[in-house]
Design an enzyme around this catalytic site. Sequence first.
Site, PDB file in Angstrom:
ATOM      1  N   ARG A   1     -22.923  -8.060 -45.662  1.00  0.00           N
ATOM      2  CA  ARG A   1     -21.837  -7.542 -44.809  1.00  0.00           C
ATOM      3  C   ARG A   1     -22.416  -6.403 -43.974  1.00  0.00           C
ATOM      4  O   ARG A   1     -23.151  -5.573 -44.500  1.00  0.00           O
ATOM      5  CB  ARG A   1     -20.650  -7.022 -45.631  1.00  0.00           C
ATOM      6  CG  ARG A   1     -19.414  -6.737 -44.746  1.00  0.00           C
ATOM      7  CD  ARG A   1     -18.177  -6.390 -45.563  1.00  0.00           C
ATOM      8  NE  ARG A   1     -18.002  -7.319 -46.662  1.00  0.00           N
ATOM      9  CZ  ARG A   1     -17.215  -7.114 -47.721  1.00  0.00           C
ATOM     10  NH1 ARG A   1     -16.496  -6.005 -47.797  1.00  0.00           N
ATOM     11  NH2 ARG A   1     -17.149  -7.997 -48.691  1.00  0.00           N
TER      12      ARG A   1
ATOM     13  N   SER B   1       0.847  -1.185   0.000  1.00  0.00           N
ATOM     14  CA  SER B   1       0.000   0.000   0.000  1.00  0.00           C
ATOM     15  C   SER B   1       0.885   1.239   0.000  1.00  0.00           C
ATOM     16  O   SER B   1       2.006   1.206   0.493  1.00  0.00           O
ATOM     17  CB  SER B   1      -0.866  -0.027   1.251  1.00  0.00           C
ATOM     18  OG  SER B   1      -1.261   1.269   1.617  1.00  0.00           O
TER      19      SER B   1
END
Lengths: 483, 483, 483, 483
Positions: free
Chosen positions: A301, A262
């Site tokens: 497509r 930390s």
Amino acid sequence: MFSTPAMTALFSGRAFVERMLVFEAALARAEARVGLIPGEAAEAIAARCRIDLFDLAGLFGESTAAATPAVPLVRMLTALVDGEAKRYVHWGATSQDVTDTAAMLQVREGLDLLTARLLAAGETSAVMVEEHRGTLMAGRTFLQQAVPISFGLKAARWLALITRSATRLRTVRGGAATVQFGGAAGTLASLGAHGEEVTANLAEELGLPLPDLPWHAERDRIGEIAAAAGIAAGSMAKIASDLVLLSQTEVGEVSMPGPGRSSAMPHKRNPVQATEALAASRLAISAAATLLGGMGHEHERAAGALQAEWQALPDLFRFTAGAVEWVVAALEHLEIHPERMRANLEQTGGLVMAEALTYAMAAELGRPEAFAVVDAVVMRAGAGGISFREAALANERVGAVLSRERLARVLDPASYLGSADAFIERALDGYRQLRASRQRCLTSSTRGSSATRSIHRIVRGRCSPCTAATRCHRKNAAPARPA
Amino acid sequence: MFSTPAMTALFSGRAFVERMLVFEAALARAEARVGLIPGEAAEAIAARCRIDLFDLAGLFGESTAAATPAVPLVRMLTALVDGEAKRYVHWGATSQDVTDTAAMLQVREGLDLLTARLLAAGETSAVMVEEHRGTLMAGRTFLQQAVPISFGLKAARWLALITRSATRLRTVRGGAATVQFGGAAGTLASLGAHGEEVTANLAEELGLPLPDLPWHAERDRIGEIAAAAGIAAGSMAKIASDLVLLSQTEVGEVSMPGPGRSSAMPHKRNPVQATEALAASRLAISAAATLLGGMGHEHERAAGALQAEWQALPDLFRFTAGAVEWVVAALEHLEIHPERMRANLEQTGGLVMAEALTYAMAAELGRPEAFAVVDAVVMRAGAGGISFREAALANERVGAVLSRERLARVLDPASYLGSADAFIERALDGYRQLRASRQRCLTSSTRGSSATRSIHRIVRGRCSPCTAATRCHRKNAAPARPA
Amino acid sequence: MFSTPAMTALFSGRAFVERMLVFEAALARAEARVGLIPGEAAEAIAARCRIDLFDLAGLFGESTAAATPAVPLVRMLTALVDGEAKRYVHWGATSQDVTDTAAMLQVREGLDLLTARLLAAGETSAVMVEEHRGTLMAGRTFLQQAVPISFGLKAARWLALITRSATRLRTVRGGAATVQFGGAAGTLASLGAHGEEVTANLAEELGLPLPDLPWHAERDRIGEIAAAAGIAAGSMAKIASDLVLLSQTEVGEVSMPGPGRSSAMPHKRNPVQATEALAASRLAISAAATLLGGMGHEHERAAGALQAEWQALPDLFRFTAGAVEWVVAALEHLEIHPERMRANLEQTGGLVMAEALTYAMAAELGRPEAFAVVDAVVMRAGAGGISFREAALANERVGAVLSRERLARVLDPASYLGSADAFIERALDGYRQLRASRQRCLTSSTRGSSATRSIHRIVRGRCSPCTAATRCHRKNAAPARPA
Amino acid sequence: MFSTPAMTALFSGRAFVERMLVFEAALARAEARVGLIPGEAAEAIAARCRIDLFDLAGLFGESTAAATPAVPLVRMLTALVDGEAKRYVHWGATSQDVTDTAAMLQVREGLDLLTARLLAAGETSAVMVEEHRGTLMAGRTFLQQAVPISFGLKAARWLALITRSATRLRTVRGGAATVQFGGAAGTLASLGAHGEEVTANLAEELGLPLPDLPWHAERDRIGEIAAAAGIAAGSMAKIASDLVLLSQTEVGEVSMPGPGRSSAMPHKRNPVQATEALAASRLAISAAATLLGGMGHEHERAAGALQAEWQALPDLFRFTAGAVEWVVAALEHLEIHPERMRANLEQTGGLVMAEALTYAMAAELGRPEAFAVVDAVVMRAGAGGISFREAALANERVGAVLSRERLARVLDPASYLGSADAFIERALDGYRQLRASRQRCLTSSTRGSSATRSIHRIVRGRCSPCTAATRCHRKNAAPARPA
């Protein structure tokens, strides 16, 4: 932070262009084999399908404008090829043939990378399973202690999950990741009568499975790939979630030494690896959902859903790789604390053996009555400041059914593991079978046509074991899956 | 609106309770077979596993409070069973064994329902494919006319998608939808040494596949089921999207006569069926994503993610059924307008044949130069108020390569369908194989143990063809998938 | 299981039809006010807008076929109205005007229900905040003990989250949930020159905000509603997640007595309420995502995405209500165990005070050096079987900076709560302001036009406080948004 | 392909580190202002908060291991600062304070970028609205022609959508994107009694709104940001979807000249910009859903859901920017073809005027009867090879109500636009108000404290207009929310 260098490289823009070039080279050769284009042209084209000849920055710039990298790639490749051969570049193909097939080449390798790392996680798990067969801990449902299990069984369940996840990836590799070749709108009209034959040659050149039909706008295979990787990522979330919960300060049954410091608190040791696995898993599943949600492609497509795949498919593999790799890291650094497991199991003063006591008496009393007796024991323990064990000893109905010696045995967690060992064996067996079957695939990989080998050399500088593996898969299609 | 009566009924609360009772009956018998409980007790329990004996409203009310319907079900069933047999109700099982297995019984039947209706869609598609092999229409990419295709090919792609979707559902049915039996925390400790044997018996009684391990907190199979159904729903979106686009006023190539009236506009004929298919598909995929996103179950049973499945899994099947059914309805009512297809194809004055012209000249000029020549023709046509055909005729370079007769042939859309017919054959073949293989399964369904039959009679009043079908699946595991 | 009776009723098919009838009545009156239709016709129509006159089963059946409930509703209403008035039913409106506005009437009430229940959760939280200001517990990051906090602060953070969630719902209620009125394609051409005036009258009749433009195909408001409810549901997940974690056997800092029994284990007390809140929250957020993902409506009315809202919007409200209600239940039944909180805080032998010690010395040594000293103390404690406190006492560098008395104070968790109290005050203040502002709205609700009152009486048999509240919102809040 | 250079740069790793340094500098100053650390130390620290002093590759490498970039950043910054000042680096803060606040600084600028580009889209739309007020086209519901609208109205609806989207982003900027400062677990214990004051100073230094409480594990604000951006992206999908549909070959009402060439077909002109907008929008909404789905953070800091935000939040902004930018590009290149709009409107032979005819007769006949008469006309036209116009002329009931002249006027699309013009005015007004209000904000931006200016100079080399704009927002907008 949420991927691996190998997967990031595989799904980089550069690697995609490399695989588009593999397609163009293989296409030329596939067409030369049926006499559609001259053999020398094919070789001349293949000779220019080298990534280092291309201006990648320029190519990516034009891609954005053209909405596909295939247009500038074909333009640049044509310019690079000399003389007559120039005429035959990209013959009969459409942009999506190149991009889809290049993506499937990435997918195939991506699935191999994932499988390999899942097996690394499996290997570590398997060792833990063996070592901790007898390490007792609390089984927890709704995060409440329920009955004893062994840590070996918990790890065996992870192992079985890993085995099934890897098996699924291999199935998809041998099935869904097929070549794409349909020409402008899926008829291969530009090839005249040679469409099917060229497609078969192309699949062979690339070592990819042959699809039933071109699939420009039918994206179920993409959905399958998304699902297999997403399920692998979700499986990693299960393992990582267990690890985070087990490493809580108040539980303390495992720890993951490593870099989890930390910036404010000197004493903190965060379960970093499991945390990042959870994050990567979320991201991977989100990409899988995006792909599943984008299957409704328009006509021949799509406008939008197709292009979104170009981001979501790489994301899927990148983040799944991250999830797997962080689980590997977590498991490899895992410290297991059997004494805390045991202490936690004792914490409830025997309450965790309530079901064991119920069934020990149920043979005599029947389940409902036994349940009621034990319920009374539980209440007594809860109310009176005495342990469940003491309350059981003090209960007359219990005493009438079980002698003190028998009661002691009944309340011993080690006596109440049922089929845990059998399940452990099954998990180990399933994993070993997968490992062996994969080994066979890899060993047989010296086969493969010289054409394939040379194409793959372009990309990877070596003959790919994947090609043979693919074939191997296709022959044996998924016989071993553990259902 | 977004489901079918059959699927709604199958995933109703009542049907779920019925299947929980099937589990309890099968469990008792499975245990009696190993001598764990008396045979008469098993039969006495099974005799009370009748839905009409239960107060469903009361059961559902208690379910909410207990966070599981299993607790009140076991309580009520115990109360219904007389004498000694009462002792053996729910022996060794945990709530989640009942709920998960009941869900898998629903899933198995749900997959059968979906497969049957997908085949109905396939049947209609197959007829259209045959009928419209030669019906020319524009292939469209990015929603722009690209090159000609046939409507038969478009329908063949739908058919292949349906075939693959159905095949996937059958694979999952024979694989992922397994029995769940693990006891309180997955050890089956409550069964002592009989855990494995009872599980095998239970699987046999229910006709469900046997898993490698209990899977209370490993939900990859749920993920597989979610994916297979979600992909089927996404496939329906593809078909429905095509139908909506083809039925636009300006396109008019298909229409779906039916009830799509407007409350304001007398002339409107909305493509209602395709619209509802799209809506149902969205909802189904959302449910699939919820399931995929909820795989990180904690420890031996989850708090939250498990319970969410109880809504999301039924939703998945309900909405997938809706998507399939609306596609069936759309296809069955479909009117196809070949003359509009032809007219639309002509609309661009031949532009749609630009690629055909390119390749016709490319043999002579090479692809890049042919492309440049045709590009000039396109520009000329665009600028000069003349059609592409006229511009092509007027172009000297074109004339130098192609005679007028040859040019006319080149510009005929019917001449430019490439492998369309071959692809159509493959789609039809794939579909027919699936249909035949399913027929074999159904025919063999008269087999099955008498125990199984009697259990199934409880639920459905008839011997289930599903049981045999499952076995049939398990023997042949997925041999026919089209990759 | 994942909703509430009130919300389920509000979003039932019946309640939807009721609100469609409210629309039709209000529309007739709004048109009569500008002379577009006769006043008597309007009253005759309104008089038939009574749910009990309608065959709901028939209506729902036709809805499916017509892809909208508006078509059969208008048909049935027209049949019910006598004589001349029949001519003016549904004048100028389109189906989506009815369905969207009816949905917004539901949304308005749904937001009120959610707000009311959030305030119930707030009320309980506020009491806990006050009571447990000084109750020390471990703050946990990454599920590891970090530094001390108070349970009051944790509850205050829940309270602030609840307050912000409720505020967001009220903002949306006064802004996004507007009337929909555009006619067939958003021009209101069917009303000639009266379109705007009728829309304004309609909004007034219904007490709904007036939008800038009709929004048939612009669904950003639906997105806003989805987000506000989804965020509320996500906030419930935060609270419920804390509760599940705090109630773990090994943590034991809270418990939720109630119905959480096991069918197998007599001792189990599952955190049922928090579990169901987590499940409902997942489902609600999934519905919100479906709505956000469906904003791309085609042209003037969508085919698919619109219809999917009819399922997803009710789901959103149902499941959000479930999430809120289960949190209310969890909080109301919550037993808090300060002694376990204290014991857990002590469990690390003072490690949780490492940051406190760092900063106590940092004033003298600077943060980096202090961090290094405390790091050494942590290591010493870890290695040597002594507590952090003892290691600190034994450390020379610590001794050089802090006297033993000062060190004892520094290591007292109660001394290290920083601004916790100030934050608690802010959370309480914010909540009280919201509560007071809502009270003012409700009190002023006796206002409202008689027309509005009578319309609302149709639906609810009483004058709605919501109407006035809406106006109140509209006057006081978010005045600048284009809404 | 799916983002913009500016947004990509803003959400790059480098830019994130820059903003972390802005935080560290502002923190030091904020603490010096209350005397917590010496003023010279603050200035010495701020002087080293320069990105070019940092080894970014090293920092990113360590970030992965530490699961946060804050740990290596603080380590490196501490090493860079000389002498006494070194002691005060990062005083009292936790990693998440730095990362969250740095993210909010990015968010603030990201929202400004989005707003600016939305206004660019608005500007182009506004011009189209004015120009095409009278350009008739078909309104389409379910993709079927319904009634006439004007292209100006369609563009006005886009404009209103853009205006509302931008307004929402500005609201969030002034509200949700607050400073984060809570220390290790949200108590600011490390600051003793100075917590609140330092937080207020910090907010002022950074020009960010002040939250009610620290929000480490309460992520509703992230949800709000996700929703506002996601709704903007979804709004772009609406516009882009319209554009793709309008540019279909068979519709041809708009085109987007540009780079949309095909690699196979010389004639293709794909709607590239709208296509990429649709793709980017999908990806953005997926990121928004990931953020909404990850709000259940554990305790005082999450393990997994927090870290996933580090990918999803940048993705959200990148892809939303892409969606907006591609819509800008599409609109700026848009060619509008009024003649095709008109021709399409005529295509149905007047059917699109069926509602107009209905209402023209409804005044006389009532709506139901008029509907029936027109229905007969529609049927006659459909059956008989005559146009709707001719069928209307031939219908006796029509003739009885409308003279030929009146009928001609009724069937003229230009006569049936209702409130279109009024709606157009409102859309323009709303947009102009937004533009003006934003202008005022930007103009007032020369204000701002010198401290703020110097901090911002670090990052951007210039005084930021955003700071003042934030204040401006905070003064004028959303005053009652608890922020």
